[in-house]
Scaffold this active site. Sequence first.
Site, PDB file in Angstrom:
ATOM      1  N   GLY A  88       0.909  -1.452   0.279  1.00  0.00           N
ATOM      2  CA  GLY A  88      -0.296   0.040  -0.102  1.00  0.00           C
ATOM      3  C   GLY A  88       0.478   1.105  -0.263  1.00  0.00           C
ATOM      4  O   GLY A  88      -0.335   2.290  -0.085  1.00  0.00           O
ATOM      5  N   PRO A 140       4.548  -5.091  -1.865  1.00  0.00           N
ATOM      6  CA  PRO A 140       4.633  -3.684  -2.893  1.00  0.00           C
ATOM      7  C   PRO A 140       4.288  -3.992  -4.123  1.00  0.00           C
ATOM      8  O   PRO A 140       4.516  -4.955  -5.350  1.00  0.00           O
ATOM      9  CB  PRO A 140       5.769  -3.373  -2.482  1.00  0.00           C
ATOM     10  CG  PRO A 140       6.852  -4.754  -2.562  1.00  0.00           C
ATOM     11  CD  PRO A 140       6.032  -5.728  -1.487  1.00  0.00           C
ATOM     12  N   ARG A 156       2.503  -0.892  -6.371  1.00  0.00           N
ATOM     13  CA  ARG A 156       2.247   0.469  -6.958  1.00  0.00           C
ATOM     14  C   ARG A 156       3.591   0.896  -6.038  1.00  0.00           C
ATOM     15  O   ARG A 156       4.074   2.098  -7.425  1.00  0.00           O
ATOM     16  CB  ARG A 156       1.362   1.661  -6.085  1.00  0.00           C
ATOM     17  CG  ARG A 156       0.700   2.624  -7.031  1.00  0.00           C
ATOM     18  CD  ARG A 156      -0.122   3.454  -5.956  1.00  0.00           C
ATOM     19  NE  ARG A 156      -1.715   2.858  -5.539  1.00  0.00           N
ATOM     20  CZ  ARG A 156      -2.066   2.750  -6.388  1.00  0.00           C
ATOM     21  NH1 ARG A 156      -2.021   3.842  -7.453  1.00  0.00           N
ATOM     22  NH2 ARG A 156      -3.458   2.475  -6.261  1.00  0.00           N
ATOM     23  N   CYS A 167     -16.376   8.293 -25.390  1.00  0.00           N
ATOM     24  CA  CYS A 167     -17.303   9.207 -25.291  1.00  0.00           C
ATOM     25  C   CYS A 167     -17.446   9.722 -23.965  1.00  0.00           C
ATOM     26  O   CYS A 167     -18.428   9.097 -24.231  1.00  0.00           O
ATOM     27  CB  CYS A 167     -18.259   8.671 -26.258  1.00  0.00           C
ATOM     28  SG  CYS A 167     -17.914   8.757 -27.839  1.00  0.00           S
ATOM     29  N   GLU A 168     -17.091   9.702 -23.340  1.00  0.00           N
ATOM     30  CA  GLU A 168     -17.343  10.079 -21.864  1.00  0.00           C
ATOM     31  C   GLU A 168     -16.488  11.787 -21.469  1.00  0.00           C
ATOM     32  O   GLU A 168     -15.452  12.091 -21.733  1.00  0.00           O
ATOM     33  CB  GLU A 168     -16.197   9.419 -20.822  1.00  0.00           C
ATOM     34  CG  GLU A 168     -17.826   7.941 -21.051  1.00  0.00           C
ATOM     35  CD  GLU A 168     -18.776   7.874 -20.323  1.00  0.00           C
ATOM     36  OE1 GLU A 168     -19.510   9.242 -19.397  1.00  0.00           O
ATOM     37  OE2 GLU A 168     -19.573   7.357 -20.876  1.00  0.00           O
ATOM     38  N   TYR A 191      -1.282   0.070 -12.721  1.00  0.00           N
ATOM     39  CA  TYR A 191      -2.537  -0.258 -12.869  1.00  0.00           C
ATOM     40  C   TYR A 191      -3.901   0.102 -14.426  1.00  0.00           C
ATOM     41  O   TYR A 191      -4.563   0.314 -14.658  1.00  0.00           O
ATOM     42  CB  TYR A 191      -3.946   0.809 -12.130  1.00  0.00           C
ATOM     43  CG  TYR A 191      -3.478  -0.158 -10.459  1.00  0.00           C
ATOM     44  CD1 TYR A 191      -3.979  -1.565 -10.095  1.00  0.00           C
ATOM     45  CD2 TYR A 191      -2.684   0.796  -9.770  1.00  0.00           C
ATOM     46  CE1 TYR A 191      -3.561  -2.168  -8.745  1.00  0.00           C
ATOM     47  CE2 TYR A 191      -2.486  -0.294  -7.735  1.00  0.00           C
ATOM     48  CZ  TYR A 191      -2.805  -1.359  -7.992  1.00  0.00           C
ATOM     49  OH  TYR A 191      -2.219  -2.216  -6.903  1.00  0.00           O
TER      50      TYR A 191
END
Length: 448
Positions: A264, A303, A305, A371-372, A400
């Site tokens: 984390g 670990p 990220r 398309c957002e 990610y």
Amino acid sequence: MNQVPVPSLDELWSILPEEASADAATPEVLSIGGVPVTELAERYGTPLYVYDETGLRRQIRRFTEGLRERWPNSEVLFASKSFPAVGMYRLAQEEGLSIDVAGGGELQMALAAGVDPARIHMHGNAKTDAELAMALDAGIDTIIVDNADELDRLERLLPARSGDRAATPQQLLLRVIPGVAAKTHASQATGGDESKFGLPLGQAAAAIERMRAHPLMDFAGVHLHIGSQILDVEQFAEAVSKLSGVTSDISGGTPFRTYDVGGGLGVKYTYADDAPAVDAYLDAVVAAAREHLPADARLLIEPGRSIVARAGVTLYRVTSVKRTGRTFVAVDGGLADQMDAALTGQRFEAVLANRLDAPWSESVQLVGRQCESGDLLVDGAPMPPAEVGDLVVLATTGAYGYTLANNYNGALKPAIVFVGDGASRLIARRETYADLLATHEPAIVSRA
């Protein structure tokens, strides 16, 4: 155009991979691992996930060597959900990491990379019979049990194993809820009292008793995880202190063999972020372990990220620049390859990578092609006036991005390259339209 706040050179390099610099031959072009991004775009196309291989290996060693020096009976697991690519699994094993997988797909990729099953741990709060059977058949080291229903499944599956493993107990850890409210985005907090992961102490005691009583289950210890992108190392120390309570409340003071304190650790995504160094994180975790855990216990960390985020960037090409009162710089990717921007509201920083020396004079909306309206990669990105064809690097996207890549509007998942020592190598090819159609049944043409 109004002048906008511009980061210092130190701030700029603090969010880019360790091996990033201005290219020696063309100083206005960003180079990563000795390879100009212009060369990468021409050879592999865009969007493109680019990883600094030297930086990846260096960061892994900070964890493995740092933890071993502080707590010799320890193990570092790569939380592979942060970057589940076969090439990354292979690199992780080469550097001495064990592997944390969550689900059958990650397990299959780790095995395809040649990872030793004895170095694989399986997570998940809703493991299926098929996934547990796959893990048992592969002979993985440890399964982290989340709930009583999972124990029901294991009781059915363990006696059905064949060969030498049939009579060998499967090593298990139990995930417990530490009751630590992590200071992070709500979607990334996993250690609070209302978490969907793990068991509260009252239920944990019964689960541990059940595992200890089963001849084919080897209960080794407990696991916890408080969340992701946490920048306060004292929260990790608090989580470790909770484990002493687990020992006294559940085991009557009898210590466990293994304590897995999860991962984390957060990273520096923006110029304003102040992320802890690996050494500060390890110091906090180990100091708490020395105070609260048995001296001979096995200590595990996970670990993810914090290994891969800064080592990776995403390379885009500008497709349009539109000034309608605000300046919109649109690129050839978007939330299909950078879902975290929409999912957690994570801010990233962008660099006009083929014109580093141009004055940063605009604050722009860096947007994608999906398309957002939520397909906003950076809100108010400082950069030089962009032009169609320019290259944009979105920094600190190594975690990610690939994990959450999707086919929104029929987008194709980008390729992945590792760079280092002036060379690049393909880790995963770009998805094709044939790949996109491969799982679909052909249209049924009426003969009426």
